[in-house]
Design an enzyme around this catalytic site. Structure first.
Site, PDB file in Angstrom:
ATOM      1  N   ARG A  23       0.811  -1.218   0.000  1.00  0.00           N
ATOM      2  CA  ARG A  23       0.000   0.000   0.000  1.00  0.00           C
ATOM      3  C   ARG A  23       0.844   1.268   0.000  1.00  0.00           C
ATOM      4  O   ARG A  23       0.383   2.335  -0.354  1.00  0.00           O
ATOM      5  CB  ARG A  23      -0.917   0.032   1.231  1.00  0.00           C
ATOM      6  CG  ARG A  23      -1.898  -1.115   1.301  1.00  0.00           C
ATOM      7  CD  ARG A  23      -2.562  -1.161   2.652  1.00  0.00           C
ATOM      8  NE  ARG A  23      -1.553  -1.441   3.677  1.00  0.00           N
ATOM      9  CZ  ARG A  23      -1.732  -1.271   4.982  1.00  0.00           C
ATOM     10  NH1 ARG A  23      -2.884  -0.834   5.443  1.00  0.00           N
ATOM     11  NH2 ARG A  23      -0.775  -1.565   5.835  1.00  0.00           N
ATOM     12  N   GLN A  46       4.983  26.371  16.630  1.00  0.00           N
ATOM     13  CA  GLN A  46       4.663  26.875  15.285  1.00  0.00           C
ATOM     14  C   GLN A  46       5.243  25.933  14.248  1.00  0.00           C
ATOM     15  O   GLN A  46       6.384  25.490  14.374  1.00  0.00           O
ATOM     16  CB  GLN A  46       5.252  28.279  15.117  1.00  0.00           C
ATOM     17  CG  GLN A  46       4.964  28.923  13.788  1.00  0.00           C
ATOM     18  CD  GLN A  46       5.476  30.365  13.736  1.00  0.00           C
ATOM     19  OE1 GLN A  46       5.344  31.111  14.685  1.00  0.00           O
ATOM     20  NE2 GLN A  46       6.063  30.743  12.621  1.00  0.00           N
ATOM     21  N   HIS A  61      19.911  31.818   8.633  1.00  0.00           N
ATOM     22  CA  HIS A  61      19.020  32.610   9.485  1.00  0.00           C
ATOM     23  C   HIS A  61      18.999  32.147  10.930  1.00  0.00           C
ATOM     24  O   HIS A  61      19.249  30.987  11.222  1.00  0.00           O
ATOM     25  CB  HIS A  61      17.579  32.524   8.958  1.00  0.00           C
ATOM     26  CG  HIS A  61      17.426  32.927   7.537  1.00  0.00           C
ATOM     27  ND1 HIS A  61      16.531  32.312   6.692  1.00  0.00           N
ATOM     28  CD2 HIS A  61      18.051  33.868   6.789  1.00  0.00           C
ATOM     29  CE1 HIS A  61      16.602  32.863   5.488  1.00  0.00           C
ATOM     30  NE2 HIS A  61      17.521  33.804   5.521  1.00  0.00           N
ATOM     31  N   LYS A  71      14.652  24.402  15.974  1.00  0.00           N
ATOM     32  CA  LYS A  71      13.875  23.921  14.836  1.00  0.00           C
ATOM     33  C   LYS A  71      14.073  22.426  14.631  1.00  0.00           C
ATOM     34  O   LYS A  71      15.176  21.900  14.818  1.00  0.00           O
ATOM     35  CB  LYS A  71      14.320  24.626  13.550  1.00  0.00           C
ATOM     36  CG  LYS A  71      14.116  26.115  13.554  1.00  0.00           C
ATOM     37  CD  LYS A  71      14.699  26.750  12.293  1.00  0.00           C
ATOM     38  CE  LYS A  71      14.542  28.256  12.325  1.00  0.00           C
ATOM     39  NZ  LYS A  71      15.245  28.883  11.199  1.00  0.00           N
ATOM     40  N   TYR A 131       9.236  23.009   8.893  1.00  0.00           N
ATOM     41  CA  TYR A 131       9.941  23.319  10.138  1.00  0.00           C
ATOM     42  C   TYR A 131       8.945  23.288  11.292  1.00  0.00           C
ATOM     43  O   TYR A 131       7.875  23.855  11.188  1.00  0.00           O
ATOM     44  CB  TYR A 131      10.447  24.742  10.199  1.00  0.00           C
ATOM     45  CG  TYR A 131      11.002  25.464   9.036  1.00  0.00           C
ATOM     46  CD1 TYR A 131      12.166  26.209   9.212  1.00  0.00           C
ATOM     47  CD2 TYR A 131      10.391  25.485   7.789  1.00  0.00           C
ATOM     48  CE1 TYR A 131      12.693  26.954   8.172  1.00  0.00           C
ATOM     49  CE2 TYR A 131      10.926  26.223   6.750  1.00  0.00           C
ATOM     50  CZ  TYR A 131      12.085  26.955   6.950  1.00  0.00           C
ATOM     51  OH  TYR A 131      12.616  27.689   5.924  1.00  0.00           O
ATOM     52  N   ASP A 169      19.166  37.842   1.924  1.00  0.00           N
ATOM     53  CA  ASP A 169      20.244  36.874   2.163  1.00  0.00           C
ATOM     54  C   ASP A 169      21.561  37.268   1.500  1.00  0.00           C
ATOM     55  O   ASP A 169      22.622  36.775   1.886  1.00  0.00           O
ATOM     56  CB  ASP A 169      19.817  35.477   1.702  1.00  0.00           C
ATOM     57  CG  ASP A 169      18.788  34.857   2.617  1.00  0.00           C
ATOM     58  OD1 ASP A 169      18.547  35.402   3.715  1.00  0.00           O
ATOM     59  OD2 ASP A 169      18.196  33.821   2.240  1.00  0.00           O
TER      60      ASP A 169
END
Length: 184
Positions: A23, A46, A61, A71, A131, A169
């Site tokens: 499956r 979040q 970042h 994260k 994330y 960036d």
């Protein structure tokens, strides 16, 4: 889940146990109990998702304290090279990085605690990246270091002259010009 320590303290690679049959497949992508015991005691608040095309590099970042974010990241479609750079003052691994290939096929996840700058390069035609964050996004707390900094020694596996970067960036400081807000 198999949790692997990396050469930099705090950065961990998580590989789920995958069950396959005719499956398709099933795996548990997150268990707070296992995560707290084997990775870190973190309360995620979040979830974010981005979609990017081949050649995009996002990063490097972070958010400044008190809005720093740990994260847990993964690539659910395509493939990315995910990178975390240690930016903790007085850390024995300050300025060093770990790079992990995250793909829709290997189902790996990468945990990045506070004190690291994070970025990724898209290696496939398209990538969908997710994330989990332990703090809410705060635009005033945005920070970054240059993903183009040769002193970091990152092989993005993309020719930098062909990389697709945001305007933001392109203008982050080099590590040598950076005053980190993170303590080891």
């Amino acid at each position: 889940m198999n949790v692997t320590d990396t050469e930099i303290e705090g950065l961990k690679i998580i590989e789920p146990r995958i069950f396959t049959d005719e499956r398709g497949y099933f795996f548990e992508s997150y268990s707070k109990k296992i995560f707290d015991e084997e990775v870190a005691n973190v309360k995620f608040v979040q979830d974010n998702e981005s979609k990017s095309v081949r050649g995009v590099i996002r990063g490097l970042h972070f958010q400044r304290p008190p809005f720093a974010q740990a994260k847990l990241v993964r690539c659910v479609r395509g493939a990315v090279l995910d990178v975390a750079v240690d930016i903790r003052k007085d850390s024995p691994t300050y300025g060093r990085h770990v790079a992990v290939e995250l793909t829709e096929d290997n189902h790996r996840q990468f945990f990045i605690p506070h004190g690291f700058a994070h970025g990724f390069a898209v290696l496939s035609d398209e990538a969908v990246f997710q994330y989990k964050c332990d703090n809410y996004y705060s635009p005033e707390s945005d920070g970054g270091i240059s993903l183009l900094d040769p002193s970091l020694g990152i092989d993005w596996r993309i020719a930098l002259e062909n990389a697709i970067l945001s305007e933001k960036d392109r203008h982050h400081p080099l590590l040598k010009d950076f005053d980190s807000p993170f303590e080891y």
